[in-house]
Design a protein around this motif. Sequence first.
Motif, PDB file in Angstrom:
ATOM      1  N   ARG A  83     -35.342 -33.820 107.188  1.00 56.43           N
ATOM      2  CA  ARG A  83     -34.163 -34.685 107.231  1.00 56.43           C
ATOM      3  C   ARG A  83     -34.243 -35.653 108.412  1.00 56.43           C
ATOM      4  N   ARG A  84     -34.684 -35.143 109.559  1.00 53.41           N
ATOM      5  CA  ARG A  84     -34.825 -36.006 110.733  1.00 53.41           C
ATOM      6  C   ARG A  84     -35.919 -37.054 110.536  1.00 53.41           C
ATOM      7  N   ASP A  92     -34.478 -39.804 108.625  1.00 55.82           N
ATOM      8  CA  ASP A  92     -33.608 -40.619 109.475  1.00 55.82           C
ATOM      9  C   ASP A  92     -34.412 -41.653 110.251  1.00 55.82           C
ATOM     10  N   GLU A 102     -35.460 -44.464 107.914  1.00 52.35           N
ATOM     11  CA  GLU A 102     -34.347 -45.320 107.509  1.00 52.35           C
ATOM     12  C   GLU A 102     -34.024 -46.369 108.562  1.00 52.35           C
TER      13      GLU A 102
END
Length: 587
Positions: free
Chosen positions: A163-164, A167, A170
Amino acid sequence: DDYSNHDSILMVIDASPPMLQPQDNGEIPLQSALECVKAVLLSKAFSSPSDSVGVMVYGTRSKQNDAGHDHIYILQNMDSPDAPRIKEIESLAANISGFEEDYGSVAEEFPLGNAKPVTPLLLTLRHIFLYSTKKKGLRRIFLITNEDNPHSTDISLRNAAIRRAKDLLEVGIRIELFGIDKPDHTFNNESFYTSIIESDEAIKTAERDSAFQTPVEAPKSSNKLADLLQLIRRKQIKKRSEFRIPLHLNDELTIGVVGYALVREQVRSSFQKVLVTGEQVKEVDSVVTWKCVDTDQLLLPTDIKFYYNVGNEPIVFTKDELDTIRNFGEPGIRIIGFMDQHHVQEFWNITHAYFIYPNEFEYHGSTRTFTALLRSTVKGKKAILCSIIRRTNALPKIAVLFPQEEALDKQGVQVRPPGFHVIIMPYADDIRPVPVDRLPTEATDEQIDAAKAFVEKLALKGRFDPLVYENPFLQRHYAGLEAAALEHPIEAVVDKTLPRNEAIFKRIGNEIQAFNEIVQRSSAASQPSQYNQLDDEVEVHWRDQSLNQCTVPILKQWLLNKGLAAKGRKADLLAQVDQYLKAHTQT
């Protein structure tokens, strides 16, 4: 600016105990990683000194970072490379045995994602980039580790790390992985890092160049410093576009394209003028001023005019008027028509061709239309005739858009991207017939067979890779700069462009010797007839008083055949021939 040429690289190195264990070849992974950091700093210092490079190790007992996070030590903040920073890394790599004492190394698993009370590594990396003074341009993380499966027993930590990583992607921060093999285990990308690399591809397909971005190649691993250096050198090269312009299919349909120069000569970076005051070295800013010859007063840009002589009369123009005259329209590509590919001649390509991709960022739907145009031209074996203006105030050129299909190797890795080569066509006066004094003697079957015998043994296996052969002139130049900046002796540069004569002779020495003997026999047999033909040609021109029509090479060869020294200009050669023939004709 999304198109900024600034490049920021954060070198992130795993400092866990396995990275300090020697490999079977004696190399220590952490030391190899630091040598790679030094190579990146040197490369940036020479080629792109305005770029930023930072160095961080994780998994250390000591800590040094603005937020005070445990097990994270920032060796160098994001900044432009210079000699002191390079020396610092060089010293650390040379004294790798003292790393454990100075920084320590923890064996427990270090969380990459969201984990409390330990702040995750990937979140720290994001903060480093966010607080960097240079936030524009390309931002990348070069991650070097030999742990291919972090958090293998904790699914929550694993999902948090993924998930990181998303991030980071993105916000435009890319992750490049460089895996190092362990003595008893080959680095496996599929264990964990494939999920991060796939995320990279998903983000990239939504960016400006869409599906036509080069697919993400599965990261390769190695346990050798030379291989790791090669992988990092290839990744650190930035892809800079030459132009971003519209492609007009007709008056009502326009898409965007971005153009690249696939081949370009690497040259030395230009020198800078500096002012040395004591120990300080300051770069000098160059300022150009114009003075009036009559009044000796400084002139403003509006005071300066330009003129051209027309009929012995100066016609004066202002700068704006000249710009208007030179403006042939807005930059762009406009399709004129289509032609069969077999009509495209090789000699049209008198300069480096460009290569265009669709530009989805500025023109939505460009990728779909570009793909349809590419597929239709490939299927119909057509090329596109067009006009192109690459930039404002540039001259329009007639060009050919030659389609290229995508090609993959056996592992599914792209080796040739899809797109169009933009071949700038020459004007009529750019092409001239090559003067041929005489046709070469046709080779015999015996000579051809002898040549085949050694040519076939010289054929390279696999694909030729020009990146293997570095420019020795540039390497010596940079070696001298490196020695001066780091205060150590100049390292010897190996010239890989020189032929390996011993290996060549060992492999095909007999075949080359046999070929030379056959050619020499054939040359000796044909030499008298060639001499006679040349004699007849020159003597006919001499009798017809048209000796001036003979070329310089013919005159020189004729004089050499007669045992005379062929020196001087054409007039001198003509006089020598005339004098010789007059003397021998009279006798």
